[in-house]
Design a protein around this motif. Structure first.
Motif, PDB file in Angstrom:
ATOM      1  N   ASP A   1       0.876  -1.182   0.000  1.00 39.85           N
ATOM      2  CA  ASP A   1       0.000   0.000   0.000  1.00 39.85           C
ATOM      3  C   ASP A   1       0.908   1.226   0.000  1.00 39.85           C
ATOM      4  O   ASP A   1       1.636   1.464   0.962  1.00 39.85           O
ATOM      5  CB  ASP A   1      -0.859  -0.076   1.276  1.00 39.85           C
TER       6      ASP A   1
ATOM      7  N   SER B   1      -0.940   6.600  -2.400  1.00 40.93           N
ATOM      8  CA  SER B   1      -2.235   6.873  -1.775  1.00 40.93           C
ATOM      9  C   SER B   1      -2.559   8.349  -1.510  1.00 40.93           C
ATOM     10  O   SER B   1      -2.866   8.715  -0.377  1.00 40.93           O
ATOM     11  CB  SER B   1      -2.344   6.088  -0.458  1.00 40.93           C
ATOM     12  N   PRO B   2      -2.507   9.189  -2.545  1.00 39.24           N
ATOM     13  CA  PRO B   2      -2.864  10.596  -2.331  1.00 39.24           C
ATOM     14  C   PRO B   2      -4.389  10.774  -2.256  1.00 39.24           C
ATOM     15  O   PRO B   2      -5.129   9.797  -2.397  1.00 39.24           O
ATOM     16  CB  PRO B   2      -2.315  11.286  -3.581  1.00 39.24           C
ATOM     17  N   ASN B   3      -4.794  11.999  -2.044  1.00 38.31           N
ATOM     18  CA  ASN B   3      -6.226  12.257  -1.928  1.00 38.31           C
ATOM     19  C   ASN B   3      -6.761  12.914  -3.190  1.00 38.31           C
ATOM     20  O   ASN B   3      -6.069  13.665  -3.865  1.00 38.31           O
ATOM     21  CB  ASN B   3      -6.492  13.130  -0.706  1.00 38.31           C
TER      22      ASN B   3
ATOM     23  N   HIS C   1       3.775  13.414  -0.334  1.00 35.53           N
ATOM     24  CA  HIS C   1       3.549  12.085  -0.905  1.00 35.53           C
ATOM     25  C   HIS C   1       4.812  11.453  -1.471  1.00 35.53           C
ATOM     26  O   HIS C   1       4.798  10.316  -1.914  1.00 35.53           O
ATOM     27  CB  HIS C   1       2.493  12.157  -2.011  1.00 35.53           C
TER      28      HIS C   1
ATOM     29  N   HIS D   1      -4.167   3.343  -2.350  1.00 32.03           N
ATOM     30  CA  HIS D   1      -5.372   3.547  -1.532  1.00 32.03           C
ATOM     31  C   HIS D   1      -5.725   5.036  -1.530  1.00 32.03           C
ATOM     32  O   HIS D   1      -5.558   5.733  -0.530  1.00 32.03           O
ATOM     33  CB  HIS D   1      -5.059   3.049  -0.118  1.00 32.03           C
TER      34      HIS D   1
ATOM     35  N   GLY E   1      -7.565   8.580  -1.394  1.00 38.91           N
ATOM     36  CA  GLY E   1      -8.666   9.116  -0.574  1.00 38.91           C
ATOM     37  C   GLY E   1      -9.746   9.660  -1.491  1.00 38.91           C
ATOM     38  O   GLY E   1      -9.724  10.828  -1.859  1.00 38.91           O
TER      39      GLY E   1
ATOM     40  N   TYR F   1     -12.499   6.660   8.474  1.00 43.85           N
ATOM     41  CA  TYR F   1     -11.241   6.193   7.860  1.00 43.85           C
ATOM     42  C   TYR F   1     -10.881   4.815   8.436  1.00 43.85           C
ATOM     43  O   TYR F   1     -10.472   3.900   7.704  1.00 43.85           O
ATOM     44  CB  TYR F   1     -10.173   7.245   8.180  1.00 43.85           C
TER      45      TYR F   1
ATOM     46  N   ASP G   1     -10.435   1.152   6.604  1.00 41.77           N
ATOM     47  CA  ASP G   1      -9.197   0.380   6.648  1.00 41.77           C
ATOM     48  C   ASP G   1      -9.409  -1.021   7.225  1.00 41.77           C
ATOM     49  O   ASP G   1      -8.665  -1.952   6.878  1.00 41.77           O
ATOM     50  CB  ASP G   1      -8.100   1.144   7.420  1.00 41.77           C
TER      51      ASP G   1
ATOM     52  N   TYR H   1       2.243  -1.416   4.645  1.00 37.92           N
ATOM     53  CA  TYR H   1       1.717  -0.064   4.476  1.00 37.92           C
ATOM     54  C   TYR H   1       2.866   0.938   4.517  1.00 37.92           C
ATOM     55  O   TYR H   1       3.597   1.004   5.509  1.00 37.92           O
ATOM     56  CB  TYR H   1       0.764   0.289   5.624  1.00 37.92           C
TER      57      TYR H   1
ATOM     58  N   ILE I   1       3.096   4.407   5.041  1.00 39.33           N
ATOM     59  CA  ILE I   1       2.340   5.600   5.461  1.00 39.33           C
ATOM     60  C   ILE I   1       3.163   6.314   6.531  1.00 39.33           C
ATOM     61  O   ILE I   1       3.916   5.673   7.269  1.00 39.33           O
ATOM     62  CB  ILE I   1       0.973   5.231   6.085  1.00 39.33           C
TER      63      ILE I   1
ATOM     64  N   GLN J   1       0.339   8.087  11.358  1.00 37.39           N
ATOM     65  CA  GLN J   1      -0.826   7.205  11.260  1.00 37.39           C
ATOM     66  C   GLN J   1      -0.587   5.841  11.922  1.00 37.39           C
ATOM     67  O   GLN J   1      -1.367   4.910  11.730  1.00 37.39           O
ATOM     68  CB  GLN J   1      -1.232   7.023   9.792  1.00 37.39           C
TER      69      GLN J   1
ATOM     70  N   HIS K   1      -3.378   4.785  14.281  1.00 34.03           N
ATOM     71  CA  HIS K   1      -4.536   4.415  13.476  1.00 34.03           C
ATOM     72  C   HIS K   1      -4.413   2.969  12.985  1.00 34.03           C
ATOM     73  O   HIS K   1      -5.344   2.170  13.134  1.00 34.03           O
ATOM     74  CB  HIS K   1      -4.670   5.385  12.290  1.00 34.03           C
TER      75      HIS K   1
HETATM   76  N1  ARG Z   1      -4.825   8.913   1.781  1.00 34.62           N
HETATM   77  C1  ARG Z   1      -4.092   8.807   3.005  1.00 34.62           C
HETATM   78  C2  ARG Z   1      -3.334  10.102   3.266  1.00 34.62           C
HETATM   79  O1  ARG Z   1      -3.070  10.863   2.334  1.00 34.62           O
HETATM   80  C3  ARG Z   1      -3.106   7.672   3.008  1.00 34.62           C
HETATM   81  C4  ARG Z   1      -3.711   6.312   2.886  1.00 34.62           C
HETATM   82  C5  ARG Z   1      -2.779   5.236   3.297  1.00 34.62           C
HETATM   83  N2  ARG Z   1      -3.311   3.910   3.211  1.00 34.62           N
HETATM   84  C6  ARG Z   1      -4.229   3.372   4.009  1.00 34.62           C
HETATM   85  N3  ARG Z   1      -4.607   2.133   3.811  1.00 34.62           N
HETATM   86  N4  ARG Z   1      -4.756   4.043   5.016  1.00 34.62           N
HETATM   87  O2  ARG Z   1      -2.986  10.350   4.411  1.00 34.62           O
END
Ligand code: ARG
Length: 579
Positions: free
Chosen positions: A118, A121-123, A132, A158, A160, A313, A317, A335, A337, A341, A344
């Motif tokens: 994973d 994973s941008p938004n 990122h 992944h 957002g 969120y 997950d 992951y 990240i 996080q 989380h």
């Molecule tokens: N979109 C999230 C962010 O920008 C990161 C996601 C990471 N992956 C996950 N499975 N939560 O912070």
């Protein structure tokens, strides 16, 4: 060839044979100093303590049972019970020949696992920014390495792509489209987001409409879904351009956004309730975790559904992890990240384990990383305090790489514009990526243009340049590389050291694959390049004393160049034939 594993197995056997407890391991390490040989065994003191015998005595017994015939030239006891091992040059030469004969440089594939990585994973509806960079670059190197080792790697982006802010974005998209501005680009989407937010904050009618759209979107209204799709698609297309520019192996097929798990969420909440893990409190649904304590030392309550029915969120997950195991059949989920996080993820994993969604045999790993800081040690931003967009950052890198090439370091007399541009691209992308990859990911690091674009030190340009120097030897020799078949002889100390280092490639990759630490591979490649260049300075290759010696040294040079090239490639960094 994984020398460390080979020696470890042999020493472990010898230890068992002399009665050491099975849990006491050899602890074989590469020697940092050549006076301790090529490898050293560090585990005998601990074993001796367990057995209640002097460690020196145990070491003697182990050596008497240790069979490294044909592999080691000498095996000696040092200090209180270390064993120092010097490898046999003839054996090394044979291993070098084997590595050279294989396109994989002698690295055998592992028994394949399915590994979900994973990363990035941008938004949606926001432009990718420097935040990122780490996940994208480190995650991609890790995916490449695991794949090279033969695993079935599933790249999971992944993104957002769900949440209450889509109401406001849809309302604003509608407004823009009515205004006749038919196509919005992501380069203006950051702006777009800001304007949408502005409208939402200032205009009560707009805000009301946005709230309605949230409800409609969640209940599957086709108009809202269509508008949402549009926003998601624009983002995906724009991000793909950045991935391509950065030589990142993600494609649009790897997008598995948050929205993908929407239809699993009601079932998960119901199931967690039925299992007695989730409870309702003041209209919301929570899971209380004894494993994670809150500030008062009480079990932490993790909300999985809010009073208004919205999921979080965390809920997504949980579903996502379950999907990766049940549907994608993952043996391991990693992951990439940032470290903020971590809490989380721990909550999510505790819940999926307790609910029995994922067995303990399936590994869940957070390969977290720190932040990128500016020179002022604060989060890296523009001078005006604005978050730096990735595209702008890469433009700047390209500009700097161009002027670096035009500066005194590189011979550009006979370089044409096409080659200059290609070179600038390879150097700039390599520099930005390597700066990320060469740092231990767990700590913050300070972004430094001059450092990453330097030809000195642990940088991409240094290694890329070292590669071209070796290539030029072959060009000058006008010899066919395929014909370097003569006997390899490692007569001198430096030849021996270079051979050992070359053969440590596999154990280096094994560490990176296990821990997700590309900096270990960077350090290896850098060290190999340094070792080769000192070898090259002291030992003539083309002007060697005999044809036999020349052939032998050319083969060492060839394996060095291939290792540097393949190693950089595994990191997602290209090489060029000349600089
Ligand atoms: N979109 C999230 C962010 O920008 C990161 C996601 C990471 N992956 C996950 N499975 N939560 O912070």
């Amino acid at each position: 060839m994984n020398i460390n594993i080979l020696i470890s197995e042999k020493v472990n056997q010898a230890m068992l044979a002399v009665g050491a407890p099975a849990h006491c391991k050899a602890q074989v390490r590469q020697s940092v100093n050549t006076k301790f040989g090529d490898y050293q065994v560090n585990g005998l003191m601990a074993a001796a303590k367990q057995l209640g015998v002097p460690s020196n005595q145990l070491a003697k017994k182990v050596i008497s049972m240790l069979n490294l015939d044909g592999i080691a030239r000498s095996v000696d006891i040092a200090g209180p019970g270390f064993i120092n091992i010097v490898l046999d040059s003839q054996w090394l030469a044979t291993q070098i020949a084997i590595a050279l004969a294989s396109p994989r440089l002698g690295i055998l594939p592992y028994s394949p696992q399915t590994i979900v990585v994973d990363y990035s994973s941008p938004n949606v509806a926001k432009e990718m920014h420097v935040g990122h960079l780490r996940s994208t670059i480190i995650g991609d190197a890790s995916a490449r390495i695991l794949e090279f080792l033969g695993h079935n790697v599933i790249r999971a982006n992944h993104i957002g792509d769900w949440g209450t802010h889509f109401g406001m974005l849809i309302a604003y998209l509608e407004k823009v489209e009515y205004g006749g501005e038919s196509e919005i680009k992501l380069s203006s989407l950051d702006n777009f987001y800001r304007k949408a937010k502005n409208n939402f904050d200032r205009d009560p009618d707009f805000a009301q409409k946005a709230r309605n759209y949230v409800v409609k979107l969640q209940s599957g209204d086709s108009y809202c879904l269509q508008m949402w799709r549009k926003l998601v698609n624009i983002t995906i297309v724009q991000n793909q351009k950045i991935y391509d520019r950065l030589n990142i192996t993600l494609s649009q097929d790897n997008v598995m956004g948050e929205s993908m798990y929407n239809n699993m969420l009601p079932g998960i909440v119901a199931d967690l309730k039925a299992k007695g893990l989730a409870v309702e409190k003041a209209g919301a649904t929570l899971v209380f975790l004894n494993e994670c304590k809150n500030k008062e030392g009480k079990p932490m309550g993790v909300i999985i559904q809010k009073t208004d029915g919205a999921y979080l969120y965390t809920t997504t997950d949980i579903a996502c992890a379950k999907y990766r195991y049940e549907t994608l059949k993952a043996d391991r989920i990693i992951y990439y990240i940032d470290s903020r996080q971590h809490q989380h993820l721990l909550q999510v994993w505790t819940i999926v384990r307790k609910a029995g969604y994922i067995p303990e045999t399936v590994l869940l790993e957070h390969h977290m990383f720190g932040m990128i800081l500016g020179q002022n040690r604060k989060p890296f931003k523009t001078r005006e305090g604005v978050t730096i967009k990735l595209n702008d950052l890469l433009d700047e890198a390209l500009k700097r790489a161009r002027s670096l090439i035009l500066s005194k370091h590189i011979n550009v007399d006979d370089i044409n514009i096409v080659e200059l541009e290609r070179l600038a691209q390879v150097i700039s992308i390599g520099a930005v990526k390597y700066a990320e990859l060469s740092k231990n990911r767990t700590s913050n690091y300070i972004f430094n243009w001059d450092e990453m674009l330097s030809f000195d030190g642990n940088t991409a340009p240094y290694i890329q340049y070292a590669y071209t120097r070796i290539r030029s030897i072959f060009k000058r020799s006008a010899l066919n590389e395929q014909l370097f078949t003569g006997h390899i002889s490692l007569e001198d100390e430096q030849e021996h050291l270079l051979a050992v280092r070359l053969l440590q490639y596999q154990e280096t990759i094994a560490i990176v694959a296990r821990d997700g630490t590309p900096h270990v591979l960077c350090a290896y490649l850098y060290n190999l390049a340094v070792l080769f260049s000192s070898f090259y300075e002291n030992y003539p290759i083309l002007n060697a004393n005999s044809d036999k010696q020349r052939q032998s040294r050319l083969q060492l040079a060839l394996l060095t160049s291939r290792t540097l090239q393949q190693g950089l490639n595994l990191l997602g960094i290209d090489t060029v034939e000349r600089m």
